[in-house]
Motif scaffolding. Structure first.
Motif, PDB file in Angstrom:
ATOM      1  N   GLY A   8       8.080   4.654  -5.085  1.00 30.74           N
ATOM      2  CA  GLY A   8       6.856   4.295  -5.777  1.00 30.74           C
ATOM      3  C   GLY A   8       5.917   5.466  -5.931  1.00 30.74           C
ATOM      4  O   GLY A   8       6.273   6.618  -5.664  1.00 30.74           O
ATOM      5  N   THR A   9       4.692   5.163  -6.362  1.00 32.59           N
ATOM      6  CA  THR A   9       3.668   6.179  -6.594  1.00 32.59           C
ATOM      7  C   THR A   9       2.339   5.681  -6.051  1.00 32.59           C
ATOM      8  O   THR A   9       1.982   4.511  -6.226  1.00 32.59           O
ATOM      9  CB  THR A   9       3.521   6.476  -8.098  1.00 32.59           C
ATOM     10  OG1 THR A   9       4.788   6.841  -8.631  1.00 32.59           O
ATOM     11  CG2 THR A   9       2.536   7.610  -8.328  1.00 32.59           C
ATOM     12  N   ILE A  10       1.600   6.572  -5.394  1.00 33.00           N
ATOM     13  CA  ILE A  10       0.276   6.239  -4.887  1.00 33.00           C
ATOM     14  C   ILE A  10      -0.768   6.683  -5.903  1.00 33.00           C
ATOM     15  O   ILE A  10      -0.666   7.786  -6.470  1.00 33.00           O
ATOM     16  CB  ILE A  10       0.034   6.898  -3.507  1.00 33.00           C
ATOM     17  CG1 ILE A  10      -1.292   6.436  -2.914  1.00 33.00           C
ATOM     18  CG2 ILE A  10       0.108   8.415  -3.586  1.00 33.00           C
ATOM     19  CD1 ILE A  10      -1.471   6.823  -1.450  1.00 33.00           C
ATOM     20  N   ASP A  11      -1.766   5.829  -6.169  1.00 30.48           N
ATOM     21  CA  ASP A  11      -2.783   6.188  -7.158  1.00 30.48           C
ATOM     22  C   ASP A  11      -4.036   6.705  -6.459  1.00 30.48           C
ATOM     23  O   ASP A  11      -4.078   6.855  -5.224  1.00 30.48           O
ATOM     24  CB  ASP A  11      -3.107   5.001  -8.072  1.00 30.48           C
ATOM     25  CG  ASP A  11      -3.735   3.826  -7.342  1.00 30.48           C
ATOM     26  OD1 ASP A  11      -4.285   4.020  -6.240  1.00 30.48           O
ATOM     27  OD2 ASP A  11      -3.686   2.699  -7.887  1.00 30.48           O
ATOM     28  N   ALA A  12      -5.087   6.972  -7.242  1.00 32.59           N
ATOM     29  CA  ALA A  12      -6.302   7.589  -6.706  1.00 32.59           C
ATOM     30  C   ALA A  12      -7.018   6.696  -5.705  1.00 32.59           C
ATOM     31  O   ALA A  12      -7.785   7.177  -4.867  1.00 32.59           O
ATOM     32  CB  ALA A  12      -7.246   7.949  -7.850  1.00 32.59           C
ATOM     33  N   THR A  13      -6.787   5.398  -5.758  1.00 28.55           N
ATOM     34  CA  THR A  13      -7.440   4.474  -4.828  1.00 28.55           C
ATOM     35  C   THR A  13      -6.663   4.304  -3.529  1.00 28.55           C
ATOM     36  O   THR A  13      -7.130   3.644  -2.606  1.00 28.55           O
ATOM     37  CB  THR A  13      -7.608   3.082  -5.477  1.00 28.55           C
ATOM     38  OG1 THR A  13      -6.309   2.470  -5.629  1.00 28.55           O
ATOM     39  CG2 THR A  13      -8.276   3.195  -6.836  1.00 28.55           C
TER      40      THR A  13
END
Length: 391
Positions: A351-356
């Motif tokens: 997956g990918t982690i976002d800015a939040t």
């Protein structure tokens, strides 16, 4: 398999004649003292040398920038002139002709910045000051053209995959500490070349096996589990203050559960199973610690007894990519009369982690049962989306 998963049955270049020559410093303030450890378990008697852009870094007197031999705990110290020409620095640790480990230290600018006015760099400032089986595995993966060197362009393009890093590191540990001497020989002349062979799926030493073959050998199962547990425990200690609480939500949207196989009038049955329901969300409270310098994400979760357990994966701070992977190596699950049953599998979350700080992606889990009677194989699988949000 762990609680997040389903329930089911080249040369280092040390001989190069090219050198990166620097001026001899005129005072102590003109040098940086670098210290660290050579380990996959402490490795004593190793010599650590500094390379710049793939070639041995020498001072103006022609002396290589190297340490003396590491002590019983694998500790080393070497001195780097502050006026070293700009370049990507690599540490190469060698003991004899067979043990060669590598760590991409960073650019000269990064080393000087870490040193500051104190003029010292330790693993507290740069974790890459430690030369380990993990850093060697990362080096082998980042070496895209497999020439035994890592360039800045290769490092910039490198996206870590801990499932491969962990495999290479485990095999290195099996040779260095586990006494599996047949892993070195032939085309894999030392441990750095061995790591490269693992990531390229080439034969390992004199065994004739690839990494897949080695991991599928039931006799290696206990070693693999012990190596993975030791790695996670060590990282958990290093990253103890970095954990943040999250909630994992995952939903099985695809599932494959084959019908059982029975022989001898039902006297022996081979099957895999799952207690999950399609399209029903599953919630698990976890904690995650990130280490951008080492490209690592460490997940802490409750095991079946409610005790802390750990899962190690890759984290790429440049693009937010997260790759969590756990292998259940092939091993004996039970022996019933004259029939030996084996189980194996893996769990993968990408997956990918976002800015939040939220993470979204997909998971895939497979587990399989085999036996000694014939080549029959019962393979179950589940997959679907997942999200991880801060609590």
């Amino acid at each position: 398999m762990f609680a997040l998963s389903a329930c089911g049955g080249g040369d280092s270049g040390s001989g190069s004649s090219n050198t990166a020559t620097v001026s001899t410093p005129s005072a102590g303030s003109n040098v940086v003292t670098l210290s660290g450890q050579v380990t996959d378990g402490p490795i004593a008697g190793a010599k650590v040398c500094l390379f710049s852009n793939g070639v041995q870094a020498n001072n103006a007197a022609g002396d290589a920038i190297c340490s003396s031999q590491t002590d019983a705990q694998g500790n080393y110290v070497l001195t780097i002139p502050r006026n070293l020409a700009s370049g990507l620095l690599t540490l190469m640790a060698a003991k004899g002709t067979d043990i060669q480990l590598a760590s991409t230290l960073g650019t000269v600018a990064q080393v000087l910045s870490a040193a500051g006015s104190a003029g010292t760099v330790t693993p507290a400032q740069l974790t890459s000051a430690n030369v380990t089986h993990i850093t060697t595995a990362n080096f082998a993966l980042a070496d895209l053209d497999h020439d035994g060197k890592v360039s800045q362009a290769e490092l910039d393009a490198y996206s870590p995959d801990f499932s491969v890093v962990q495999r290479a590191a485990t095999i290195l540990q099996a040779y260095i500490d586990g006494g599996q001497t047949s892993l070195i020989g032939g085309a894999t002349s030392n441990t750095l070349v061995l790591a490269s062979a693992v990531v390229q799926s080439k034969p390992l030493g004199t065994t004739g096996m690839t990494a897949d073959d080695w991991f599928n050998d039931p006799s290696n199962a206990a070693r693999i589990r012990a190596a993975n547990e030791a790695l996670s425990t060590s990282l958990a200690s290093d990253m103890a203050g970095k954990f943040v609480d999250y909630r994992l939500t995952k939903t099985v949207t695809q599932q494959t559960i084959p019908a059982p196989i029975s022989v001898n009038g039902g006297a022996a049955t081979l099957y895999c199973s799952s207690d999950r329901t399609l399209n029903k969300p599953i919630y698990i409270d976890i904690s995650i610690a990130f280490d951008a310098a080492r490209n690592i994400a460490l997940v802490r979760y409750p095991d079946d007894n409610g005790q802390p357990a750990y899962l190690t994966g890759s984290y790429n701070a440049k693009n937010g990519a997260i790759n969590l992977y756990e292998l259940q190596p092939k091993g004996i699950s039970s022996v019933q009369g004259s029939v030996t049953f084996y189980e194996e599998g893996y769990n993968k979350h990408v997956g990918t982690i976002d800015a939040t700080g939220a993470i979204a992606g997909t998971f895939e889990e497979k587990w399989a049962e085999t036996w000694s009677l014939d080549a029959s194989r019962q393979e179950c699988s589940e997959s679907g989306p997942f999200t991880i949000a801060k609590k």
